[in-house]
Structures are given as structure tokens and as C-alpha cells.
Design a protein around this motif. Structure first.
Motif, PDB file in Angstrom:
ATOM      1  N   GLU A 151       2.252 -70.277  63.792  1.00 22.43           N
ATOM      2  CA  GLU A 151       2.752 -68.903  63.854  1.00 22.43           C
ATOM      3  C   GLU A 151       1.672 -67.945  64.348  1.00 22.43           C
ATOM      4  O   GLU A 151       1.958 -67.021  65.127  1.00 22.43           O
ATOM      5  CB  GLU A 151       3.261 -68.483  62.483  1.00 22.43           C
ATOM      6  N   PRO A 186       4.987 -69.186  74.291  1.00 28.43           N
ATOM      7  CA  PRO A 186       5.387 -69.830  73.032  1.00 28.43           C
ATOM      8  C   PRO A 186       5.779 -71.281  73.205  1.00 28.43           C
ATOM      9  O   PRO A 186       5.491 -72.120  72.344  1.00 28.43           O
ATOM     10  CB  PRO A 186       6.565 -68.974  72.566  1.00 28.43           C
ATOM     11  N   ARG A 245       8.266 -77.745  59.704  1.00 26.89           N
ATOM     12  CA  ARG A 245       7.845 -77.541  58.323  1.00 26.89           C
ATOM     13  C   ARG A 245       8.016 -78.793  57.465  1.00 26.89           C
ATOM     14  O   ARG A 245       7.910 -78.730  56.243  1.00 26.89           O
ATOM     15  CB  ARG A 245       8.594 -76.352  57.715  1.00 26.89           C
ATOM     16  N   ALA A 254       3.850 -74.226  71.439  1.00 23.93           N
ATOM     17  CA  ALA A 254       4.578 -75.088  70.508  1.00 23.93           C
ATOM     18  C   ALA A 254       4.213 -76.549  70.720  1.00 23.93           C
ATOM     19  O   ALA A 254       4.008 -77.303  69.754  1.00 23.93           O
ATOM     20  CB  ALA A 254       6.080 -74.882  70.674  1.00 23.93           C
ATOM     21  N   ALA A 263       7.266 -69.904  67.648  1.00 25.66           N
ATOM     22  CA  ALA A 263       8.387 -69.249  66.960  1.00 25.66           C
ATOM     23  C   ALA A 263       8.888 -70.052  65.767  1.00 25.66           C
ATOM     24  O   ALA A 263       9.115 -69.496  64.690  1.00 25.66           O
ATOM     25  CB  ALA A 263       9.522 -69.002  67.949  1.00 25.66           C
ATOM     26  N   GLU A 264       9.082 -71.345  65.953  1.00 25.62           N
ATOM     27  CA  GLU A 264       9.646 -72.181  64.889  1.00 25.62           C
ATOM     28  C   GLU A 264       8.841 -73.467  64.740  1.00 25.62           C
ATOM     29  O   GLU A 264       9.305 -74.555  65.096  1.00 25.62           O
ATOM     30  CB  GLU A 264      11.110 -72.503  65.183  1.00 25.62           C
ATOM     31  N   PRO A 265       7.636 -73.390  64.207  1.00 30.44           N
ATOM     32  CA  PRO A 265       6.845 -74.610  64.004  1.00 30.44           C
ATOM     33  C   PRO A 265       7.515 -75.499  62.972  1.00 30.44           C
ATOM     34  O   PRO A 265       8.188 -75.000  62.064  1.00 30.44           O
ATOM     35  CB  PRO A 265       5.505 -74.086  63.492  1.00 30.44           C
ATOM     36  N   GLY A 308       1.616 -67.888  67.978  1.00 33.07           N
ATOM     37  CA  GLY A 308       2.819 -67.424  68.654  1.00 33.07           C
ATOM     38  C   GLY A 308       3.955 -68.419  68.721  1.00 33.07           C
ATOM     39  O   GLY A 308       4.933 -68.196  69.444  1.00 33.07           O
ATOM     40  N   HIS A 330       0.728 -77.214  69.428  1.00 34.00           N
ATOM     41  CA  HIS A 330       0.727 -77.212  67.957  1.00 34.00           C
ATOM     42  C   HIS A 330       1.271 -78.514  67.396  1.00 34.00           C
ATOM     43  O   HIS A 330       0.655 -79.110  66.494  1.00 34.00           O
ATOM     44  CB  HIS A 330       1.536 -76.033  67.431  1.00 34.00           C
ATOM     45  N   ALA A 365       1.947 -74.960  59.515  1.00 30.33           N
ATOM     46  CA  ALA A 365       2.848 -74.152  60.341  1.00 30.33           C
ATOM     47  C   ALA A 365       2.320 -72.726  60.478  1.00 30.33           C
ATOM     48  O   ALA A 365       2.583 -72.043  61.468  1.00 30.33           O
ATOM     49  CB  ALA A 365       4.255 -74.145  59.736  1.00 30.33           C
ATOM     50  N   THR A 366       1.555 -72.261  59.490  1.00 32.67           N
ATOM     51  CA  THR A 366       0.946 -70.935  59.560  1.00 32.67           C
ATOM     52  C   THR A 366       0.075 -70.801  60.801  1.00 32.67           C
ATOM     53  O   THR A 366       0.079 -69.756  61.469  1.00 32.67           O
ATOM     54  CB  THR A 366       0.101 -70.669  58.298  1.00 32.67           C
TER      55      THR A 366
END
Length: 301
Positions: free
Chosen positions: A181, A140, A190, A144, A186-188, A184, A147, A177-178
Motif C-alpha cells: 500500500e 500501480p 492478504r 503490484a 491498490a489491492e495487495p 501504491g 510486490h 500488504a502495508t
């Protein structure tokens, strides 16, 4: 004019899709899904990922991602970017466009395929603090970084050279952010502010670093094995990607502002190149056209 431009168009499509003689099967399959997908037509991801600034964004994302030594180790140890750079690019485009324009099932299936391929991408790397750590492409933490580097690159390029984004920068970051997710994360982030804060935290905490291995990747990205007729335009795209980076990240990559950049600002040249690409490729991607045919079919049922 069409006949004169056709060789350039074919080479550009070949670069982006892996081949120029037919529309890839996965693109045509986007017409067959059974729901609208994660993002509605005309949404922020549709606008950003369907626009020509993605040509700059893709290069910028590669440069920024390379600053994380874990991400760089995965590319160095497992990617066939030297032997098959266009294949790797085509694979990335397939995932982005499937998640953006595909049905829910297609987006999930494409993501699962990517994650399955990532299972073998494991090893060790030396982090920004000199500590040897294990890595996995599906971790993750690493997902992250990939991403947010991707999101920042595509948002920045589109804000600089693209059309207005529905819902603005926050709309794009929140909706995309979808995709984080799905991978994987956890907290993209927003919002645009949260996105930039997360990138700033990686930088301030010393998680990113330059060095010889980074510079080796940068040299390849600067001069990839493109067809000769595409090289002049790519040089502009590369300069635009570099110019759009934060100065601190440019320095870590070993990239400096040159006298040419001061005498001939790249923004206008990049806008011209992107406009030319739009003429060659058309106002909508093949993936978007397939998605719109799916939506029309669903509306008629």
C-alpha cells in the motif's frame, strides 16, 4: 576462528550493505524514530526479513520479477545493475529494512524517496501478448507485480529454510500488504492463497514471458561480480533460489533441473550455507538491533 572468518564476514557485509568498514548511517538512524513503526517487535515481517533465508529470497525475487516484461524493461533501461550491482542491492535492503524495522515516519520517508527515484523510470515495453505498452515504475499495476513477486520469494524461502513465522504464512502476507500500500498497490494480497492466486493469474493470462532479454538477466544473476571467496556459497544460494521456483517459471527463465540437482538436492546445502551466514552476521541484523534500542528508549520515556 574469528580471525580466520573475518575476511569472509567483511566481504559478505560489503556485498549486502555496500561497505564493510562501518554501519551505514541509515541503520543507525533507525534508533532515532519516535514510534514503534508499522510492525511490532517479533512480528512476521521482523522474523522473515531478519532471517538468513532472505539471501535466497533476494535472488528468487529478482528472477521472478524479470519475467514481467514491464519490470524487466525498467531494469534494462534505467538500472545500473551491471556497473554497480552491489549499490542497487544495498538500496533495496535499505528500503526493506527501513519499512520493516523503522518508525512510521522513517518508513514513509524511505518509500517516498524510492517513489521519487522511480518517477524517471518510464518507457515502453512489449507485453506478453506482443502489444507495445507504456510503463512507469510507479504504475500501480507494475508495483503490484513487484510486490507479489517479492512477497512470494521471501515467504517461500523462509518457509523452506527459516524458523516458524508468527501468524503463519497468512500473517506475513497480511502484514506485509502495508508495504504494498505504501508503494501504491491498490489491492495487495492478504493471505498466502490470495498471493499465489494473483501470481497464477499473471502466469495464466500470459502477462509473463521469457526470451533472450530475460536469459541475459538470468546469466548476470547466476554469475554476478562477487568476491572470489563468496562465489562457492553464492552458487548454492542461486541453485536454492531456482529450486524454489515453480517449474513453469523455471522453464520461462530458461532454467532446467540438472543431473546435479537430482544427485545432490540443494536444500541441505542451502541450509548449511545459511547457517554459516548466520554465524558470520549474528542472530540479529544491525537494523533490528537499532530498532530494539529505539523501542527500549520509547518504553523508558
Amino acid at each position: 576462528m574469528t580471525g580466520i572468518l573475518e575476511p569472509v564476514r567483511s566481504r559478505l557485509i560489503e556485498t549486502l550493505a555496500g561497505r564493510s568498514d562501518e554501519v551505514p548511517r541509515w541503520v543507525l538512524a533507525l534508533e532515532d524514530g519516535e514510534d514503534d513503526g508499522f510492525f511490532e517487535a517479533g512480528s512476521a515481517p521482523w522474523v522473515v526479513h531478519g532471517g538468513m533465508p532472505t539471501l535466497v529470497a533476494g535472488v528468487r525475487a529478482l528472477l521472478l520479477q524479470a519475467l514481467h516484461p514491464g519490470a524487466l524493461a525498467g531494469v534494462r533501461d534505467f538500472s545500473r545493475y551491471r556497473e554497480d550491482p552491489l549499490g542497487r542491492l544495498a538500496g533495496t535492503i535499505q528500503w526493506i529494512h527501513t519499512v520493516t524495522f523503522g518508525s512510521t515516519g522513517q518508513a514513509v520517508a524511505s518509500t517516498q524517496m524510492v517513489k521519487a527515484m522511480h518517477k524517471r523510470v518510464t518507457g515502453t515495453f512489449v507485453d506478453g501478448h506482443g502489444v507495445t505498452r507504456p510503463y512507469s515504475a510507479n504504475d500501480p499495476e507494475l508495483a503490484a507485480w513487484v510486490h507479489i513477486a517479492f512477497t512470494d520469494a521471501f515467504l517461500t524461502a523462509h518457509e523452506r529454510w527459516g524458523s516458524p513465522i508468527p501468524g503463519g504464512a497468512d500473517g506475513y502476507v497480511s502484514q506485509w500488504a502495508t508495504a504494498g500500500e505504501l508503494m501504491g498497490v491498490a489491492e495487495p494480497p492478504r493471505s498466502a492463497a490470495e498471493l499465489r492466486a494473483q501470481i497464477g493469474a499473471y502466469t495464466a493470462d500470459g502477462e509473463l514471458r521469457g526470451g533472450p532479454e530475460v536469459e541475459e538477466i538470468v546469466r548476470f544473476i547466476r554469475r554476478p561480480p562477487l568476491r572470489r571467496m563468496l562465489r562457492p556459497s553464492y552458487r548454492v544460494v542461486f541453485r536454492a533460489a531456482v529450486a524454489s521456483l515453480e517449474p513453469r517459471h523455471r522453464a520461462m527463465l530458461g532454467l532446467r533441473t540438472t543431473p546435479l540437482d537430482r544427485v545432490f538436492p540443494v536444500d541441505r546445502a542451502a541450509a548449511t550455507v545459511l547457517a554459516g551466514a548466520g554465524v558470520l552476521l549474528g542472530p540479529q541484523t544491525q537494523a533490528e538491533l537499532s530498532a530494539r534500542r529505539r523501542l527500549a528508549r520509547l518504553a523508558a520515556d
